[in-house]
Scaffold this active site. Structure first.
Site, PDB file in Angstrom:
ATOM      1  N   ASP A  11      43.117  24.805  15.724  1.00  0.00           N
ATOM      2  CA  ASP A  11      42.950  26.112  16.339  1.00  0.00           C
ATOM      3  C   ASP A  11      42.842  27.131  15.189  1.00  0.00           C
ATOM      4  OD1 ASP A  11      43.195  28.159  18.399  1.00  0.00           O
ATOM      5  OD2 ASP A  11      45.173  28.510  17.536  1.00  0.00           O
ATOM      6  N   ASP A  13      42.997  31.186  15.429  1.00  0.00           N
ATOM      7  CA  ASP A  13      43.920  32.322  15.512  1.00  0.00           C
ATOM      8  C   ASP A  13      45.349  31.845  15.775  1.00  0.00           C
ATOM      9  OD1 ASP A  13      45.139  34.808  16.083  1.00  0.00           O
ATOM     10  OD2 ASP A  13      44.537  34.685  18.183  1.00  0.00           O
TER      11      ASP A  13
HETATM   12  P1  B16 Z   1      37.192  36.479  21.123  1.00  0.00           P
HETATM   13  P2  B16 Z   1      41.969  30.766  19.172  1.00  0.00           P
HETATM   14  C1  B16 Z   1      41.545  32.905  20.710  1.00  0.00           C
HETATM   15  O1  B16 Z   1      41.425  32.260  19.454  1.00  0.00           O
HETATM   16  C2  B16 Z   1      42.656  33.939  20.670  1.00  0.00           C
HETATM   17  O2  B16 Z   1      43.924  33.305  20.486  1.00  0.00           O
HETATM   18  C3  B16 Z   1      42.692  34.703  21.973  1.00  0.00           C
HETATM   19  O3  B16 Z   1      43.694  35.706  21.923  1.00  0.00           O
HETATM   20  C4  B16 Z   1      41.315  35.353  22.215  1.00  0.00           C
HETATM   21  O4  B16 Z   1      41.301  36.027  23.466  1.00  0.00           O
HETATM   22  C5  B16 Z   1      40.243  34.256  22.207  1.00  0.00           C
HETATM   23  O5  B16 Z   1      40.294  33.554  20.970  1.00  0.00           O
HETATM   24  C6  B16 Z   1      38.844  34.813  22.395  1.00  0.00           C
HETATM   25  O6  B16 Z   1      38.531  35.577  21.262  1.00  0.00           O
HETATM   26  O7  B16 Z   1      37.413  37.718  21.932  1.00  0.00           O
HETATM   27  O8  B16 Z   1      37.091  36.710  19.638  1.00  0.00           O
HETATM   28  O9  B16 Z   1      36.043  35.636  21.655  1.00  0.00           O
HETATM   29  O10 B16 Z   1      43.481  30.854  19.172  1.00  0.00           O
HETATM   30  O11 B16 Z   1      41.430  29.842  20.241  1.00  0.00           O
HETATM   31  O12 B16 Z   1      41.407  30.473  17.803  1.00  0.00           O
HETATM   32 MG    MG Z   2      45.599  30.182  18.646  1.00  0.00          MG
END
Ligand code: B16
Ligand code: MG
Length: 214
Positions: A11, A13
């Site tokens: 993952d 974030d």
């Molecule tokens: P975006 P991950 C996720 O990243 C985030 O944890 C989540 O908070 C966010 O809403 C999602 O990506 C979508 O992100 O708006 O940039 O498309 O933890 O899956 O790496």
């Molecule tokens: Mg994450």
């Protein structure tokens, strides 16, 4: 050592980079403008889930006029513009030496490495922090139709690195991501917030502890 695993899916974030603070600031700005209560506890529910699903969770506390789908997508787009202005400030210094060294060691040990992120900004983030080359493949929010907790993003990542589900382990900070890994038939390695979740197979105190298992 986990003998049957040949692919590791990370993952982004909350595991490799800490863009969760920027998601929080961007959603907070939107929520404040709309008079919606929003705090760190609600923010934790947004980990790993898509942008539009995040907005729906925030709107559970909204008591204003009905919003059309167009208005909702405009709000999500504006949140993304604020979020991306924070991402613009990121540099390679936003990735720790511990993360870089751990990835390098795992690669030397022969593991295939992939990113599995719900984010549509994953490619941009990886470029900003100069981490793209550490991975054999990237599966992200632009390549899927169903976000975590659906396993799609991880199944895609495993395919890209040529591993079956049972040969793959996912490293995640979100409950939604642990569910996605388990429902996809993969091993689930938890770090951060996800360590409290009982579906996790392995719990890490810190990312370099991966080297104790793989
Ligand atoms: P975006 P991950 C996720 O990243 C985030 O944890 C989540 O908070 C966010 O809403 C999602 O990506 C979508 O992100 O708006 O940039 O498309 O933890 O899956 O790496
Ligand atoms: Mg994450």
């Amino acid at each position: 050592m986990e003998k049957n695993i040949s692919g590791l899916i990370f993952d982004l974030d909350g595991v490799l980079v800490f863009t969760d603070k920027y998601h929080y600031l961007a959603w907070k700005q939107i929520a404040d403008e709309m008079g919606i209560p929003f705090d760190e506890t609600i923010n934790d529910k947004l980990r790993g889930v898509s942008r539009m699903q995040s907005l729906e969770i925030i709107l559970e506390n909204y008591s204003g006029e009905h919003l059309t789908d167009k208005q909702k997508s405009d709000i999500a787009e504006r949140k993304n513009a604020i979020y991306r202005s924070y991402l613009q400030t990121m540099t390679p210094d936003d990735v720790s030496e511990e993360v870089r060294n751990t990835l390098e060691m795992l690669k030397k040990k022969g593991y295939k490495l992939a990113v599995g992120s719900s984010s549509k900004n994953a490619g941009f983030i990886l470029e900003q922090v100069a981490l793209r080359d550490a991975f054999d493949a990237v599966s992200d929010g632009n390549m899927i139709t169903r976000s975590k907790p659906d396993p799609e993003v991880f199944i895609k990542a495993a395919q890209l690195i040529g591993c079956d589900a049972e040969q793959s382990a996912v490293v995640e900070d979100a409950e939604a991501g642990i569910d996605a890994a388990k429902d996809g038939g993969m091993m689930a390695v938890a770090i951060g917030n996800a360590t409290a979740y009982d579906r996790s197979d392995i719990r890490l105190d810190t990312i370099s502890d991966l080297l104790l298992y793989f």
